[in-house]
Design a protein around this motif. Structure first.
Motif, PDB file in Angstrom:
ATOM      1  N   ARG A  14       0.839  -1.196   0.000  1.00 11.15           N
ATOM      2  CA  ARG A  14       0.000   0.000   0.000  1.00 11.15           C
ATOM      3  C   ARG A  14       0.879   1.252   0.000  1.00 11.15           C
ATOM      4  O   ARG A  14       0.654   2.182  -0.778  1.00 11.15           O
ATOM      5  CB  ARG A  14      -0.942   0.002   1.214  1.00 11.15           C
TER       6      ARG A  14
ATOM      7  N   ARG B 245       2.368   1.801  -3.393  1.00 11.91           N
ATOM      8  CA  ARG B 245       1.373   2.321  -4.345  1.00 11.91           C
ATOM      9  C   ARG B 245       1.156   3.816  -4.150  1.00 11.91           C
ATOM     10  O   ARG B 245       1.038   4.570  -5.119  1.00 11.91           O
ATOM     11  CB  ARG B 245       0.036   1.585  -4.149  1.00 11.91           C
ATOM     12  N   GLU B 246       1.101   4.240  -2.871  1.00 12.23           N
ATOM     13  CA  GLU B 246       0.925   5.666  -2.585  1.00 12.23           C
ATOM     14  C   GLU B 246       2.096   6.465  -3.128  1.00 12.23           C
ATOM     15  O   GLU B 246       1.917   7.524  -3.735  1.00 12.23           O
ATOM     16  CB  GLU B 246       0.790   5.901  -1.066  1.00 12.23           C
TER      17      GLU B 246
ATOM     18  N   ILE C 182       4.037   5.646  -5.625  1.00 14.05           N
ATOM     19  CA  ILE C 182       3.969   5.669  -7.090  1.00 14.05           C
ATOM     20  C   ILE C 182       2.992   6.757  -7.543  1.00 14.05           C
ATOM     21  O   ILE C 182       3.255   7.508  -8.480  1.00 14.05           O
ATOM     22  CB  ILE C 182       3.564   4.282  -7.646  1.00 14.05           C
TER      23      ILE C 182
ATOM     24  N   ARG D  91      10.120   4.960 -10.462  1.00 15.72           N
ATOM     25  CA  ARG D  91       8.880   4.220 -10.681  1.00 15.72           C
ATOM     26  C   ARG D  91       9.180   2.741 -10.898  1.00 15.72           C
ATOM     27  O   ARG D  91       8.517   1.866 -10.353  1.00 15.72           O
ATOM     28  CB  ARG D  91       8.106   4.786 -11.874  1.00 15.72           C
TER      29      ARG D  91
ATOM     30  N   THR E 271       7.873  -0.269  -8.620  1.00 16.24           N
ATOM     31  CA  THR E 271       7.052  -1.332  -9.209  1.00 16.24           C
ATOM     32  C   THR E 271       7.651  -2.698  -8.878  1.00 16.24           C
ATOM     33  O   THR E 271       6.943  -3.647  -8.523  1.00 16.24           O
ATOM     34  CB  THR E 271       6.969  -1.130 -10.730  1.00 16.24           C
TER      35      THR E 271
ATOM     36  N   ILE F 250       6.928  -3.933  -5.383  1.00 13.41           N
ATOM     37  CA  ILE F 250       5.627  -4.597  -5.172  1.00 13.41           C
ATOM     38  C   ILE F 250       5.785  -6.099  -5.377  1.00 13.41           C
ATOM     39  O   ILE F 250       5.398  -6.897  -4.527  1.00 13.41           O
ATOM     40  CB  ILE F 250       4.553  -4.019  -6.126  1.00 13.41           C
TER      41      ILE F 250
END
Ligand SMILES: Nc1nc2c(ncn2[C@@H]2O[C@H](COP(=O)(O)OP(=O)(O)O)[C@@H](O)[C@H]2O)c(=O)[nH]1
Ligand SMILES: [Mg+2]
Length: 311
Positions: A26, A29-30, A32, A47, A51, A54
């Motif tokens: 999470r 993602r924030e 990114i 980025r 990625t 993750i």
């Protein structure tokens, strides 16, 4: 005005420290979402890093359950398929056997070693897909130690690399295996070769100069057959076909390298090994077809042997 990329990297590291699993994903993602949307340069690199975080976090969470992975050995030999995600390992395993394996056009579809049996010249050989072996495996990243353990117990390794892919991914896998001190007979399968322009294949060869490179595509049966034979050659095992009363059995016997006609007899029956009188031999070891040989005659892959029984 976006945050300078170096500051962003520091902030990102701080915000991820101590977070694992869903919480970490999470947070990634924030981060990114907060990144400026550049296609190139330092923000694009950030980025890419995030990625990958993750995926790696996912692998680490699943790794809790894979401290010990035992793959039950079946068949005459065990050959591991290892390489970066998405190069086509699962597809290859599926094309070579009759099991159904989930494939997908995204990273880490399969997280555990998947075994499958394939028949090579009449002998069953076990292939094992090793997914998710990543840089840092020796420090147990991505549950790497257990994966390396499976590689260590295999008889041979087929590295899988896609021509046109970033060579560093495959290099990282090979480095981890070497770092672990694992040395096995191996070759490099240039996967998805139907998609590969000749330059990409040439580049793959140039990037891995010490390795035998075999192009393979699941859409090309001849390439799959060549793969099978190359995989067999890695095992060093010898296929010998028994002949009885002039009829050759279709299923060969698999023997260790250095085996002799006596070992062939022993594979039929211990008593026969003690009493047989020699053999007739056809194929690679025969100077002429049906040559008469003694008990200590070494055999080679592809020989046909007719044991001469005592009267
Ligand atoms: N054109 C082509 N596509 C392939 C081939 N092998 C695999 N793929 C595709 O590549 C993607 C990744 O394959 P997969 O087997 O899941 O890769 P893995 O992650 O290495 O196990 C899937 O979309 C497959 O359909 C091949 O030989 N030719
Ligand atoms: Mg897979």
């Amino acid at each position: 005005m976006p945050m300078p990329h170096r500051t962003f990297a520091q902030v990102a590291k701080r915000r991820l420290t101590g977070k694992e699993g869903r919480e970490r994903i999470r947070a990634v993602r924030e981060l990114i979402a907060e990144l400026p949307d550049y296609r190139n340069g330092p923000y694009a690199d950030l980025r890419k890093w995030l990625t990958e975080e993750i995926e790696e976090t996912r692998v680490r969470s699943s790794a809790v359950h894979r401290d010990s992975i035992a793959v039950r050995r079946e068949g005459a030999a065990q050959i591991a398929l290892v390489g970066p995600p998405n190069v086509g390992k699962s597809s290859l395993l599926q094309a070579l056997s009759d099991i159904q394996i989930k494939t997908g056009d995204y990273a880490f579809t399969t997280l555990r070693p998947v075994p499958a049996l394939t028949r090579i010249g009449g002998v069953l050989v076990q292939l094992v897909e090793i997914p998710g072996l990543i840089a840092g495996a020796n420090e147990d990243r991505g549950g790497g130690r257990a994966l390396l353990g499976v590689l260590r117990s295999a008889d041979a390794i087929v590295y899988c690399g896609r021509p046109g892919a970033d060579a560093r991914e495959l290099r990282a896998v090979i480095d981890e295996v070497e770092l672990a001190g694992i040395e096995k007979p191996s070759f490099l399968a240039a996967t998805r070769s139907d998609e590969a322009p000749p330059e990409a294949l040439a580049k793959l060869r140039a990037d891995f100069p010490g390795m035998d490179v075999l192009p393979v595509s699941v859409l090309d049966d001849a390439s799959l057959e060549a793969f099978r034979e190359a995989a067999w050659a890695l095992t060093g095992l010898i296929r010998v076909y028994l002949r009885t009363n002039g009829v050759t059995e279709p299923e060969p016997t698999a023997l260790e390298p250095g085996s002799t006609v006596t070992d062939v007899a022993d594979s039929v029956h211990h008593e026969l090994a003690a009493t047989f009188m020699g053999a007739r031999i056809w194929g690679p070891s025969a100077r002429f077809e049906g040559q008469r040989v003694g008990r200590e005659q070494p055999v080679q892959d592809g020989d046909v042997v007719e044991l001469i029984k005592p009267m």
